[in-house]
Structure formats: structure tokens, C-alpha cells
Design a protein around this motif. Structure first.
Motif, PDB file in Angstrom:
ATOM      1  N   GLY A   1       0.820  -1.204   0.000  1.00  0.00           N
ATOM      2  CA  GLY A   1       0.000   0.000   0.000  1.00  0.00           C
ATOM      3  C   GLY A   1       0.854   1.254   0.000  1.00  0.00           C
ATOM      4  N   PRO A   2       0.289   2.385  -0.399  1.00  0.00           N
ATOM      5  CA  PRO A   2       1.045   3.643  -0.477  1.00  0.00           C
ATOM      6  C   PRO A   2       1.703   4.037   0.836  1.00  0.00           C
ATOM      7  N   GLU A   3       0.994   3.858   1.947  1.00  0.00           N
ATOM      8  CA  GLU A   3       1.565   4.244   3.248  1.00  0.00           C
ATOM      9  C   GLU A   3       2.788   3.405   3.586  1.00  0.00           C
ATOM     10  N   VAL A   4       2.736   2.115   3.251  1.00  0.00           N
ATOM     11  CA  VAL A   4       3.871   1.225   3.504  1.00  0.00           C
ATOM     12  C   VAL A   4       5.070   1.631   2.651  1.00  0.00           C
ATOM     13  N   ILE A   5       4.818   1.938   1.395  1.00  0.00           N
ATOM     14  CA  ILE A   5       5.914   2.344   0.501  1.00  0.00           C
ATOM     15  C   ILE A   5       6.556   3.632   1.005  1.00  0.00           C
ATOM     16  N   GLU A   6       5.721   4.600   1.400  1.00  0.00           N
ATOM     17  CA  GLU A   6       6.267   5.864   1.898  1.00  0.00           C
ATOM     18  C   GLU A   6       7.075   5.641   3.174  1.00  0.00           C
ATOM     19  N   GLN A   7       6.563   4.777   4.056  1.00  0.00           N
ATOM     20  CA  GLN A   7       7.245   4.510   5.319  1.00  0.00           C
ATOM     21  C   GLN A   7       8.599   3.844   5.104  1.00  0.00           C
ATOM     22  N   GLU A   8       8.654   2.899   4.169  1.00  0.00           N
ATOM     23  CA  GLU A   8       9.874   2.118   3.977  1.00  0.00           C
ATOM     24  C   GLU A   8      10.869   2.777   3.011  1.00  0.00           C
ATOM     25  N   ALA A   9      10.359   3.468   1.995  1.00  0.00           N
ATOM     26  CA  ALA A   9      11.253   4.017   0.964  1.00  0.00           C
ATOM     27  C   ALA A   9      11.352   5.536   0.993  1.00  0.00           C
ATOM     28  N   GLY A  10      10.480   6.174   1.764  1.00  0.00           N
ATOM     29  CA  GLY A  10      10.549   7.623   1.873  1.00  0.00           C
ATOM     30  C   GLY A  10       9.557   8.326   0.966  1.00  0.00           C
ATOM     31  N   ILE A  11       9.262   9.562   1.318  1.00  0.00           N
ATOM     32  CA  ILE A  11       8.255  10.324   0.582  1.00  0.00           C
ATOM     33  C   ILE A  11       8.714  10.667  -0.830  1.00  0.00           C
ATOM     34  N   ASP A  12      10.036  10.679  -1.049  1.00  0.00           N
ATOM     35  CA  ASP A  12      10.525  10.926  -2.408  1.00  0.00           C
ATOM     36  C   ASP A  12      10.151   9.789  -3.350  1.00  0.00           C
TER      37      ASP A  12
ATOM     38  N   LEU B   1       7.307   7.776  -2.871  1.00  0.00           N
ATOM     39  CA  LEU B   1       5.870   7.892  -3.066  1.00  0.00           C
ATOM     40  C   LEU B   1       5.264   8.707  -1.933  1.00  0.00           C
ATOM     41  N   ASP B   2       4.535   9.731  -2.301  1.00  0.00           N
ATOM     42  CA  ASP B   2       3.820  10.564  -1.336  1.00  0.00           C
ATOM     43  C   ASP B   2       2.428   9.977  -1.152  1.00  0.00           C
ATOM     44  N   ALA B   3       2.190   9.344  -0.005  1.00  0.00           N
ATOM     45  CA  ALA B   3       0.925   8.650   0.229  1.00  0.00           C
ATOM     46  C   ALA B   3      -0.265   9.601   0.283  1.00  0.00           C
ATOM     47  N   SER B   4      -0.019  10.899   0.441  1.00  0.00           N
ATOM     48  CA  SER B   4      -1.118  11.862   0.471  1.00  0.00           C
ATOM     49  C   SER B   4      -1.521  12.322  -0.929  1.00  0.00           C
ATOM     50  N   ASP B   5      -0.739  11.963  -1.934  1.00  0.00           N
ATOM     51  CA  ASP B   5      -1.042  12.349  -3.313  1.00  0.00           C
ATOM     52  C   ASP B   5      -2.021  11.342  -3.908  1.00  0.00           C
ATOM     53  N   LYS B   6      -3.291  11.512  -3.575  1.00  0.00           N
ATOM     54  CA  LYS B   6      -4.307  10.524  -3.956  1.00  0.00           C
ATOM     55  C   LYS B   6      -4.439  10.399  -5.471  1.00  0.00           C
ATOM     56  N   ARG B   7      -4.358  11.493  -6.185  1.00  0.00           N
ATOM     57  CA  ARG B   7      -4.496  11.423  -7.650  1.00  0.00           C
ATOM     58  C   ARG B   7      -3.388  10.558  -8.242  1.00  0.00           C
ATOM     59  N   ARG B   8      -2.173  10.763  -7.770  1.00  0.00           N
ATOM     60  CA  ARG B   8      -1.035   9.996  -8.263  1.00  0.00           C
ATOM     61  C   ARG B   8      -1.199   8.512  -7.942  1.00  0.00           C
ATOM     62  N   ILE B   9      -1.654   8.217  -6.730  1.00  0.00           N
ATOM     63  CA  ILE B   9      -1.817   6.822  -6.311  1.00  0.00           C
ATOM     64  C   ILE B   9      -2.825   6.107  -7.201  1.00  0.00           C
ATOM     65  N   TRP B  10      -3.979   6.741  -7.459  1.00  0.00           N
ATOM     66  CA  TRP B  10      -4.984   6.085  -8.305  1.00  0.00           C
ATOM     67  C   TRP B  10      -4.499   5.977  -9.755  1.00  0.00           C
ATOM     68  N   GLN B  11      -3.660   6.915 -10.186  1.00  0.00           N
ATOM     69  CA  GLN B  11      -3.080   6.792 -11.518  1.00  0.00           C
ATOM     70  C   GLN B  11      -2.171   5.573 -11.620  1.00  0.00           C
ATOM     71  N   LEU B  12      -1.501   5.266 -10.528  1.00  0.00           N
ATOM     72  CA  LEU B  12      -0.533   4.164 -10.538  1.00  0.00           C
ATOM     73  C   LEU B  12      -1.174   2.807 -10.294  1.00  0.00           C
TER      74      LEU B  12
END
Length: 291
Positions: A188-199, A201-212
């Protein structure tokens, strides 16, 4: 159709996403055929959650229902997203496994059962990690065994999505139906941000997440099969069509049997240019329609 009727039509849609797991299962089965197995009154609860101060749910967040779809016997396993984010533990996972294995036993005897899994889960329940992972592997094995006899249909409607080991279970289904609100990914986006950093994936960028990882993108890249609106009638029709036996009796070639094809496509990925549109080109170049 008059202009007034056309304007009213979208308002007549009934949201599938807003239904509970039990309501979703009931809605997909033929009227009057719903029969729940191991329901709340059976009190089949997780023995591990109370030890960690978590209040149990009497069905452990999974609804198993028998009934019919277009008059044919069917079984539905519906995950309740409102309980522990739809996470899978020992009891909830065993209920899904048991339902699929019983369907497999019937199919082996010549009594075909239409299996449907309604995925709405963040993956394994962390409080029951090892037990949950083990039972998810059993779910995956049951899906692989069942799809030799009948199409195993998965649905990811939203809003939790489908992640972790259960995303692999969804990928193993014969047909995977999604809405644009649904999401599918290993992490999930939150896990990716937590483990790899906000650079990363920004878990708050909902538009980007749904695009991906949203349903529209997953269908466009061939990682899901059918894109439908969040409309009860549309999802019911898609499930009926996907679960119906093919005229020639053959089963669809699952994604997990197309390893060489996917490996070939991975060699075409340029890590410096990864974007939703480039992934569509790489993973579904032969799909012509614009999604």
C-alpha cells in the motif's frame, strides 16, 4: 429516452462500495437464495485479538454465503473492510479457504460451483502475522486448484483496495473485476512511503496513487480484466458474465501461467521513465481502446 429520464438515470444507481460485506454477498446472489455459513451467531472469533486488547467481531470480518447465480450453485467469500481494514487472520482466512476447498471438492465430483471472492483487504493481519500468512497461502492454493474446473471470480470495488499477500490471491483469479475506485498492489502507499521515503511515493497524493494502482490503470495494463462503475447492477452483471462457464468448456489462461510473456515485458521497462502511460504501453501494448 426523454431528456428528463436521461438526467435522472445516474441518480438511480445503487453504490456497491457503500454496502457491507454481507450486503454485497446478498446482492450478488439470486434473490432469496442467500444462506450464510459460519455467521455471527456461530461466534467464530479470533482467539488472538483479545490478548492484544482488540475487540473481536463475531464473524472475524469475513462473510461466507451459499446461494445461486443465474440459477447455478455459487459460493461467495466477502471480506468486511470495516473490521481491521479487511485484514486476514487465522479464522477469517480459514473461512475463505474452507469455502473454496469445499467448492473444489464439489467440482471434483462433477457438481460445479461458481466461486466469487470479494477482496477488500490490506493483507495479512499484523496481530496474527505468521498464522495469517500461512492461511493466505492456503487461499492461493485453493484458487489455483479451483480454476481448473470453473472460473474463480475476484472483485475489488473499493475503498480499502487489495494489498499484501491477498493481492497475489486476486492476481490468481480467473477473472478480476474492478471499479476505478478500487486499488491493487503488493504494498500500500503508506507502507511504501514509510519504507522508501516520501521521495519514492507521497501517500497523500491521492491522484497519483490512483493513476498508478487504481482500477482503471490496472485494467489498462492487463493486471485486471473488467472495469465497471460503482453500480450494483453493473457489478452483478459483470460477476454473472465472468462466472458463467464458457461454451467450449475451456478455462481462461490465468496471468500466473503467462510467466514468459510478463518477463519479456519487464525487459522493456526503463526505470527512468516509469509513468502510468508508459506502463500501459509496456504491459498491454495490444489493447487499443482508451481507458
Amino acid at each position: 429516452m426523454s431528456t428528463a429520464t436521461a438526467l435522472r438515470a445516474p441518480l438511480l444507481r445503487e453504490s456497491f462500495i457503500e454496502l457491507s460485506a454481507r450486503e454485497r454477498a446478498r446482492a450478488l446472489l439470486d434473490p432469496g437464495s442467500f444462506r450464510e455459513l459460519l455467521g455471527p451467531f456461530d461466534r467464530l472469533e479470533s482467539p488472538w485479538l483479545p490478548l492484544q486488547g482488540v475487540v473481536c467481531q463475531a464473524d472475524d470480518g469475513v462473510v461466507i454465503a451459499r446461494g445461486t447465480i443465474d440459477g447455478a450453485p455459487a459460493v461467495i467469500a466477502a471480506i468486511e473492510p470495516a473490521f481491521q481494514g479487511g485484514s486476514i487472520g487465522e479464522v477469517s482466512g480459514s473461512k475463505i479457504t474452507g469455502a473454496l476447498e469445499l467448492a473444489l471438492r464439489d467440482c471434483e465430483r462433477g457438481h460445479l460451483i461458481r466461486p466469487v471472492v470479494l477482496f477488500e483487504t490490506g493483507g495479512v493481519r499484523l496481530q496474527e502475522a505468521n498464522l495469517g500468512l500461512a492461511v493466505i497461502a492456503e487461499i492461493q492454493a485453493a484458487i489455483v486448484a479451483l480454476r481448473r474446473y470453473v472460473p474463480v471470480v475476484g472483485v475489488i470495488a473499493g475503498m480499502v483496495g487489495c494489498f499484501g499477500g491477498m493481492s497475489l490471491a486476486a492476481a490468481l483469479c480467473s477473472q478480476l473485476i474492478v471499479t476505478k475506485q478500487g486499488r491493487l498492489g503488493m504494498n500500500g502507499p503508506e507502507v511504501i512511503e514509510q519504507e522508501a521515503g516520501i521521495d519514492e511515493l507521497d501517500a497523500s497524493d491521492k491522484r497519483r496513487i490512483w493513476q498508478l494502482i487504481g482500477g482503471k490503470q490496472r485494467v489498462a495494463t492487463g493486471l485486471a480484466d473488467v472495469l465497471v462503475d460503482d453500480d450494483l447492477d453493473a457489478i452483478r452483471a459483470a460477476v454473472r458474465e465472468a462466472s458463467a462457464p464458457r461454451a467450449d468448456g475451456a478455462q481462461p489462461v490465468p496471468r500466473s501461467a503467462q510467466v514468459d510473456d510478463y518477463l519479456a515485458r519487464l525487459t522493456r521497462v526503463d526505470p527512468t521513465t516509469i509513468a502510468p502511460d508508459t506502463m500501459r504501453v509496456v504491459f498491454n501494448a495490444d489493447r487499443k481502446e482508451a481507458l
